[in-house]
Scaffold this motif. Structure first.
Motif, PDB file in Angstrom:
ATOM      1  N   GLN A   1      64.968  54.215 -39.110  1.00 23.31           N
ATOM      2  CA  GLN A   1      64.520  52.849 -38.876  1.00 23.31           C
ATOM      3  C   GLN A   1      65.717  51.890 -38.878  1.00 23.31           C
ATOM      4  N   VAL A   2      65.718  50.924 -37.975  1.00 25.26           N
ATOM      5  CA  VAL A   2      66.761  49.911 -37.915  1.00 25.26           C
ATOM      6  C   VAL A   2      66.383  48.766 -38.849  1.00 25.26           C
ATOM      7  N   VAL A   3      67.312  48.381 -39.699  1.00 19.89           N
ATOM      8  CA  VAL A   3      67.095  47.283 -40.636  1.00 19.89           C
ATOM      9  C   VAL A   3      67.851  46.064 -40.122  1.00 19.89           C
ATOM     10  N   ILE A   4      67.139  44.950 -39.971  1.00 17.83           N
ATOM     11  CA  ILE A   4      67.711  43.716 -39.443  1.00 17.83           C
ATOM     12  C   ILE A   4      67.693  42.674 -40.540  1.00 17.83           C
ATOM     13  N   ARG A   5      68.863  42.121 -40.851  1.00 24.11           N
ATOM     14  CA  ARG A   5      68.921  41.051 -41.847  1.00 24.11           C
ATOM     15  C   ARG A   5      68.444  39.759 -41.204  1.00 24.11           C
ATOM     16  N   LEU A   6      67.485  39.099 -41.862  1.00 20.51           N
ATOM     17  CA  LEU A   6      66.928  37.864 -41.317  1.00 20.51           C
ATOM     18  C   LEU A   6      67.763  36.663 -41.746  1.00 20.51           C
ATOM     19  N   ASP A   7      67.857  35.720 -40.838  1.00 17.42           N
ATOM     20  CA  ASP A   7      68.557  34.463 -41.099  1.00 17.42           C
ATOM     21  C   ASP A   7      67.633  33.552 -41.900  1.00 17.42           C
ATOM     22  N   ASP A   8      68.077  33.135 -43.068  1.00 19.71           N
ATOM     23  CA  ASP A   8      67.282  32.212 -43.890  1.00 19.71           C
ATOM     24  C   ASP A   8      67.969  30.861 -44.037  1.00 19.71           C
TER      25      ASP A   8
ATOM     26  N   PRO B   1      65.574  25.439 -47.488  1.00 20.83           N
ATOM     27  CA  PRO B   1      66.284  24.410 -48.247  1.00 20.83           C
ATOM     28  C   PRO B   1      67.208  25.089 -49.252  1.00 20.83           C
ATOM     29  N   ARG B   2      68.423  24.643 -49.317  1.00 24.83           N
ATOM     30  CA  ARG B   2      69.354  25.228 -50.291  1.00 24.83           C
ATOM     31  C   ARG B   2      68.923  24.780 -51.671  1.00 24.83           C
ATOM     32  N   GLN B   3      68.488  25.718 -52.426  1.00 23.98           N
ATOM     33  CA  GLN B   3      67.908  25.410 -53.729  1.00 23.98           C
ATOM     34  C   GLN B   3      68.776  25.990 -54.831  1.00 23.98           C
ATOM     35  N   ARG B   4      69.762  25.217 -55.225  1.00 21.61           N
ATOM     36  CA  ARG B   4      70.541  25.602 -56.395  1.00 21.61           C
ATOM     37  C   ARG B   4      69.687  25.211 -57.581  1.00 21.61           C
ATOM     38  N   VAL B   5      69.204  26.199 -58.245  1.00 18.02           N
ATOM     39  CA  VAL B   5      68.245  25.975 -59.316  1.00 18.02           C
ATOM     40  C   VAL B   5      68.950  26.122 -60.651  1.00 18.02           C
ATOM     41  N   ALA B   6      68.856  25.107 -61.469  1.00 23.80           N
ATOM     42  CA  ALA B   6      69.374  25.197 -62.832  1.00 23.80           C
ATOM     43  C   ALA B   6      68.302  25.887 -63.668  1.00 23.80           C
TER      44      ALA B   6
ATOM     45  N   VAL C   1      61.154  29.480 -48.871  1.00 20.50           N
ATOM     46  CA  VAL C   1      61.905  30.384 -48.001  1.00 20.50           C
ATOM     47  C   VAL C   1      61.438  30.165 -46.565  1.00 20.50           C
ATOM     48  N   ARG C   2      62.409  30.036 -45.655  1.00 23.97           N
ATOM     49  CA  ARG C   2      62.112  29.926 -44.216  1.00 23.97           C
ATOM     50  C   ARG C   2      62.964  30.958 -43.483  1.00 23.97           C
ATOM     51  N   LEU C   3      62.295  31.904 -42.855  1.00 22.79           N
ATOM     52  CA  LEU C   3      62.985  33.005 -42.185  1.00 22.79           C
ATOM     53  C   LEU C   3      62.885  32.863 -40.671  1.00 22.79           C
ATOM     54  N   ASN C   4      64.015  32.991 -39.994  1.00 24.84           N
ATOM     55  CA  ASN C   4      64.044  32.910 -38.537  1.00 24.84           C
ATOM     56  C   ASN C   4      63.527  34.230 -37.962  1.00 24.84           C
ATOM     57  N   THR C   5      62.324  34.186 -37.436  1.00 27.11           N
ATOM     58  CA  THR C   5      61.685  35.378 -36.872  1.00 27.11           C
ATOM     59  C   THR C   5      61.485  35.260 -35.359  1.00 27.11           C
ATOM     60  N   ARG C   6      62.137  34.299 -34.747  1.00 27.98           N
ATOM     61  CA  ARG C   6      61.963  34.018 -33.316  1.00 27.98           C
ATOM     62  C   ARG C   6      62.168  35.261 -32.445  1.00 27.98           C
TER      63      ARG C   6
ATOM     64  N   GLU D   1      54.949  33.241 -35.405  1.00 25.82           N
ATOM     65  CA  GLU D   1      55.653  31.957 -35.421  1.00 25.82           C
ATOM     66  C   GLU D   1      57.154  32.208 -35.405  1.00 25.82           C
ATOM     67  N   PRO D   2      57.921  31.282 -34.830  1.00 24.27           N
ATOM     68  CA  PRO D   2      59.374  31.472 -34.790  1.00 24.27           C
ATOM     69  C   PRO D   2      60.034  31.371 -36.173  1.00 24.27           C
ATOM     70  N   VAL D   3      59.374  30.696 -37.105  1.00 22.31           N
ATOM     71  CA  VAL D   3      59.877  30.604 -38.478  1.00 22.31           C
ATOM     72  C   VAL D   3      58.745  30.989 -39.415  1.00 22.31           C
ATOM     73  N   LEU D   4      59.005  32.006 -40.220  1.00 24.67           N
ATOM     74  CA  LEU D   4      58.035  32.437 -41.222  1.00 24.67           C
ATOM     75  C   LEU D   4      58.396  31.736 -42.527  1.00 24.67           C
ATOM     76  N   ALA D   5      57.520  30.844 -42.976  1.00 26.35           N
ATOM     77  CA  ALA D   5      57.783  30.055 -44.186  1.00 26.35           C
ATOM     78  C   ALA D   5      56.866  30.516 -45.306  1.00 26.35           C
ATOM     79  N   GLU D   6      57.391  30.483 -46.514  1.00 30.17           N
ATOM     80  CA  GLU D   6      56.628  30.903 -47.684  1.00 30.17           C
ATOM     81  C   GLU D   6      57.153  30.165 -48.915  1.00 30.17           C
ATOM     82  N   ILE D   7      56.246  29.920 -49.830  1.00 32.59           N
ATOM     83  CA  ILE D   7      56.590  29.343 -51.136  1.00 32.59           C
ATOM     84  C   ILE D   7      56.409  30.455 -52.167  1.00 32.59           C
ATOM     85  N   LEU D   8      57.431  30.669 -52.970  1.00 29.50           N
ATOM     86  CA  LEU D   8      57.389  31.702 -53.990  1.00 29.50           C
ATOM     87  C   LEU D   8      57.526  31.094 -55.380  1.00 29.50           C
ATOM     88  N   ASP D   9      56.791  31.633 -56.314  1.00 25.66           N
ATOM     89  CA  ASP D   9      56.996  31.328 -57.727  1.00 25.66           C
ATOM     90  C   ASP D   9      57.729  32.524 -58.307  1.00 25.66           C
TER      91      ASP D   9
END
Length: 164
Positions: free
Chosen positions: A24-31, A35-40, A69-74, A130-138
């Protein structure tokens, strides 16, 4: 045996010898759209009342809510895929792969899961619509206090595999 396979099933010998061709070919997705979330993160003792003989004595926990997280899936529109979350084997500020465990819960299409450094786990299986797959993670980080060197930093990696 190879001769027998080649004689009766000419394609079988070739398939056995060229396993790498079928992998299987593994493709790294562009994220980069995420939003750049530097979390303290302020870890707390997970079990403050643990006694010295307990395995839980050095366990710290930190929660991060609403990590977007927003992944470029276009390039994969209208295709069936599996998307995995991977943590690097080496994480700055953590001495070993057992020093950090990451758990997450998705608020949308991602499945819940858990991984350690150097591992990957499935977060999404389905058709890209969708061209961008968006998700909110806890997120919940579990840390071994004996393996943390001050602050630590890591970037999760998202990888895609096409489902055939």
């Amino acid at each position: 045996m190879k001769r027998w396979l080649a004689r009766w099933f000419p394609g079988a010998a070739l398939a056995l010898l060229s396993g790498a061709v079928w992998s299987q070919v593994v493709i790294r997705l562009d994220d980069s759209a995420s939003p750049r979330q530097r979390v303290a993160v302020t870890p707390q003792w997970a079990f403050p009342d643990a006694d010295e003989a307990s395995q839980q004595l050095n366990l710290l926990r930190a929660d991060i809510s609403a990590f977007e997280v927003r992944l470029n899936t276009r390039a994969h529109l209208n295709r069936d895929v599996e998307i995995y979350l991977r943590l690097p084997l080496t994480i700055a500020g953590v001495r070993g792969p057992d020093g950090l465990r990451l758990e997450w819960q998705g608020r949308g299409r991602f499945v819940n899961g858990t991984i350690r450094s150097g591992e990957r786990a499935l977060v999404y299986r389905g058709r890209i619509t969708e061209p961008v797959l968006a998700e909110i993670l806890d997120l919940r980080l579990w840390l071994d206090g004996r393996q943390i060197d001050g602050g630590f930093q890591f970037d999760p990696i998202f990888e895609l595999e096409l489902v055939r």
